[in-house]
Design a protein around this motif. Structure first.
Motif, PDB file in Angstrom:
ATOM      1  N   GLU A   1      -3.157 -15.904 -24.491  1.00 24.26           N
ATOM      2  CA  GLU A   1      -4.235 -16.897 -24.632  1.00 24.26           C
ATOM      3  C   GLU A   1      -5.267 -16.777 -23.510  1.00 24.26           C
ATOM      4  O   GLU A   1      -6.410 -17.196 -23.665  1.00 24.26           O
ATOM      5  CB  GLU A   1      -3.638 -18.315 -24.629  1.00 24.26           C
ATOM      6  N   ASN A   2      -4.844 -16.222 -22.365  1.00 26.68           N
ATOM      7  CA  ASN A   2      -5.743 -16.147 -21.200  1.00 26.68           C
ATOM      8  C   ASN A   2      -5.693 -14.754 -20.574  1.00 26.68           C
ATOM      9  O   ASN A   2      -5.346 -14.593 -19.400  1.00 26.68           O
ATOM     10  CB  ASN A   2      -5.337 -17.201 -20.159  1.00 26.68           C
ATOM     11  N   LEU A   3      -6.038 -13.748 -21.358  1.00 24.86           N
ATOM     12  CA  LEU A   3      -5.934 -12.366 -20.882  1.00 24.86           C
ATOM     13  C   LEU A   3      -6.766 -12.098 -19.634  1.00 24.86           C
ATOM     14  O   LEU A   3      -6.345 -11.373 -18.738  1.00 24.86           O
ATOM     15  CB  LEU A   3      -6.341 -11.394 -21.995  1.00 24.86           C
ATOM     16  N   ASN A   4      -7.948 -12.696 -19.567  1.00 23.09           N
ATOM     17  CA  ASN A   4      -8.796 -12.473 -18.395  1.00 23.09           C
ATOM     18  C   ASN A   4      -8.169 -13.063 -17.135  1.00 23.09           C
ATOM     19  O   ASN A   4      -8.169 -12.448 -16.078  1.00 23.09           O
ATOM     20  CB  ASN A   4     -10.184 -13.082 -18.623  1.00 23.09           C
ATOM     21  N   GLN A   5      -7.619 -14.275 -17.272  1.00 24.29           N
ATOM     22  CA  GLN A   5      -7.001 -14.943 -16.120  1.00 24.29           C
ATOM     23  C   GLN A   5      -5.800 -14.150 -15.607  1.00 24.29           C
ATOM     24  O   GLN A   5      -5.571 -14.065 -14.397  1.00 24.29           O
ATOM     25  CB  GLN A   5      -6.558 -16.353 -16.513  1.00 24.29           C
ATOM     26  N   TYR A   6      -5.022 -13.577 -16.529  1.00 23.67           N
ATOM     27  CA  TYR A   6      -3.797 -12.890 -16.149  1.00 23.67           C
ATOM     28  C   TYR A   6      -3.944 -11.365 -16.150  1.00 23.67           C
ATOM     29  O   TYR A   6      -2.958 -10.644 -16.244  1.00 23.67           O
ATOM     30  CB  TYR A   6      -2.653 -13.291 -17.091  1.00 23.67           C
ATOM     31  N   SER A   7      -5.170 -10.876 -16.038  1.00 25.58           N
ATOM     32  CA  SER A   7      -5.391  -9.426 -16.071  1.00 25.58           C
ATOM     33  C   SER A   7      -4.660  -8.723 -14.927  1.00 25.58           C
ATOM     34  O   SER A   7      -4.116  -7.628 -15.114  1.00 25.58           O
ATOM     35  CB  SER A   7      -6.892  -9.120 -15.999  1.00 25.58           C
ATOM     36  N   GLN A   8      -4.618  -9.343 -13.766  1.00 24.73           N
ATOM     37  CA  GLN A   8      -3.918  -8.743 -12.632  1.00 24.73           C
ATOM     38  C   GLN A   8      -2.424  -8.634 -12.896  1.00 24.73           C
ATOM     39  O   GLN A   8      -1.777  -7.665 -12.500  1.00 24.73           O
ATOM     40  CB  GLN A   8      -4.175  -9.565 -11.358  1.00 24.73           C
TER      41      GLN A   8
ATOM     42  N   ILE B   1       4.195  -6.603 -20.481  1.00 24.27           N
ATOM     43  CA  ILE B   1       4.398  -7.440 -19.304  1.00 24.27           C
ATOM     44  C   ILE B   1       5.888  -7.498 -19.008  1.00 24.27           C
ATOM     45  O   ILE B   1       6.712  -7.517 -19.935  1.00 24.27           O
ATOM     46  CB  ILE B   1       3.819  -8.864 -19.516  1.00 24.27           C
ATOM     47  N   ALA B   2       6.245  -7.458 -17.744  1.00 21.12           N
ATOM     48  CA  ALA B   2       7.655  -7.499 -17.352  1.00 21.12           C
ATOM     49  C   ALA B   2       8.257  -8.860 -17.694  1.00 21.12           C
ATOM     50  O   ALA B   2       7.626  -9.901 -17.485  1.00 21.12           O
ATOM     51  CB  ALA B   2       7.796  -7.220 -15.856  1.00 21.12           C
TER      52      ALA B   2
ATOM     53  N   GLY C   1       5.642 -17.680 -21.804  1.00 20.05           N
ATOM     54  CA  GLY C   1       4.847 -17.010 -20.780  1.00 20.05           C
ATOM     55  C   GLY C   1       4.004 -15.885 -21.355  1.00 20.05           C
ATOM     56  O   GLY C   1       2.837 -15.722 -21.002  1.00 20.05           O
ATOM     57  N   THR C   2       4.594 -15.115 -22.258  1.00 19.71           N
ATOM     58  CA  THR C   2       3.850 -14.032 -22.909  1.00 19.71           C
ATOM     59  C   THR C   2       2.698 -14.611 -23.719  1.00 19.71           C
ATOM     60  O   THR C   2       1.606 -14.039 -23.770  1.00 19.71           O
ATOM     61  CB  THR C   2       4.794 -13.212 -23.817  1.00 19.71           C
ATOM     62  N   GLY C   3       2.941 -15.761 -24.353  1.00 15.69           N
ATOM     63  CA  GLY C   3       1.896 -16.441 -25.114  1.00 15.69           C
ATOM     64  C   GLY C   3       0.758 -16.921 -24.224  1.00 15.69           C
ATOM     65  O   GLY C   3      -0.421 -16.811 -24.590  1.00 15.69           O
ATOM     66  N   LYS C   4       1.097 -17.443 -23.042  1.00 15.78           N
ATOM     67  CA  LYS C   4       0.060 -17.890 -22.098  1.00 15.78           C
ATOM     68  C   LYS C   4      -0.816 -16.722 -21.665  1.00 15.78           C
ATOM     69  O   LYS C   4      -2.036 -16.859 -21.523  1.00 15.78           O
ATOM     70  CB  LYS C   4       0.704 -18.538 -20.866  1.00 15.78           C
TER      71      LYS C   4
END
Length: 339
Positions: free
Chosen positions: A324-331, A131-132, A318-321
């Protein structure tokens, strides 16, 4: 249940510091990205704070380095060993069968990205996501990166300054310059060599930066005593400098950051520019703590500028979030893969 969760980690593999977030536990490690190793065998002798204490004090058989330079891996073998040692330090039972989310500079090349992936995989991960850094920092300070509004974030780390405008879970435009905390430290080192004929070590220069470094004049200028080696006589010597002299020494790297911010603003679409005018610019990273930097940017851009709460840990939070929520942040991850 936590034993299962702890297999997943998020890593801010920074030039200056490495931070690790463990799923279900939060930040479990925050140490300098420094390694001391045997020159002959390349066996790691110490890492983190223990290695930091050895800087400038080792004998000929031990070398102390930062395996990351300008935000990317400079020594692949040592970086891999450091990451593996840090993982082992946080959990002896870490099972190399889960995933790691690693943040990387937005200006990273394909080769550099591959090096990060390989290091994580060799350290034991079966699944690696990138992730950037500016995206991770934005998520870490609580910005809604998926909203159709523009957010501008400046993350000033040890090796790079990341400037990005974010909207709809993507980076609209970004500037990544390899001028940040390390360049400021080096500017102080060079100042003492040129103006005082005295050689000081990196830890001393960092201490001066933290103590009296500033981007704007202080309300009350102060003096600081500095000890080093006289370049002419070759003997230890002490000199006294003012905070205004240190500010002058830092002017070049600070100006480079200001110019990069202005360039990013020039490239921002007008609708998003309007959002930034309303919402302001957020500063994260260790460089955000430099005295007066927010005020300097405020004057140079005529925009609101805010220093995030706990800017040093914004990226790893942020990387931790995301972990924890890979599906939410998949985009977010999909859009970050181009970095």
């Amino acid at each position: 249940m936590l034993g299962v969760l702890s297999n997943d980690i998020a890593v801010d593999l920074g030039t200056a510091n490495t931070l690790i977030w463990m799923k279900g536990k939060g930040i479990v490690l925050n140490e300098p990205s420094i390694v001391a190793f045997d020159r002959t065998t390349k066996k790691i002798v110490a890492i983190g704070r223990e290695a930091q204490a050895m800087i400038g004090k080792t004998h000929k058989d031990i070398r102390t380095i930062r395996p990351l330079k300008d935000g990317v891996i400079a020594d692949f073998e040592i970086a891999e060993g450091m990451l593996r040692a840090f993982i082992r330090k946080i959990s002896s039972s870490w099972q190399p069968s889960r995933r790691i989310v690693v943040c990387v500079p937005s200006g990273i090349t394909e080769v550099e990205k591959r090096a990060v992936r390989d290091s994580a995989e060799h350290a034991g991960a079966k699944e690696v996501h990138l992730i950037a850094e500016p995206m991770a920092a934005a998520i870490g300070i609580g910005l809604d990166v998926e909203a159709p509004v523009g957010n501008m974030i400046i993350d000033i780390g040890g090796g790079t300054t990341e400037i990005a405008v974010i909207a709809l879970a993507g980076i609209v435009n970004d500037e990544s310059i390899r001028i940040a905390g390390d360049e400021m430290t080096n500017a102080i080192l060079q100042f003492f060599k040129k103006n005082h004929n005295i050689l000081i070590g990196e830890p001393t220069a960092q201490g001066i930066k933290h103590e009296v470094g500033a981007a704007m004049p202080l309300d009350e200028e102060v003096q600081v005593e500095v000890r080093g080696r006289d370049l002419v006589a070759g003997v230890p010597r002490m000199t006294t400098v003012t905070s205004s002299e240190i500010r002058e020494a830092l002017s070049e790297p600070i100006l480079a950051i200001v110019d990069a911010v202005k360039l990013s603003l020039e490239r921002t679409p007008p609708e998003l520019s309007a959002d930034i005018l309303d919402r302001g610019i957020m500063l994260t990273g260790g460089g955000a703590l430099l005295r007066g930097l927010d005020e300097r940017l405020r004057r140079e851009t005529s925009l609101p500028v805010f220093v995030a709460e706990d800017p040093l840990t914004a990226v790893v939070r942020g990387t931790g979030k995301v972990l924890e929520n890979l599906n939410q942040y998949s985009q977010v991850l999909i859009k970050s893969r181009r970095y």
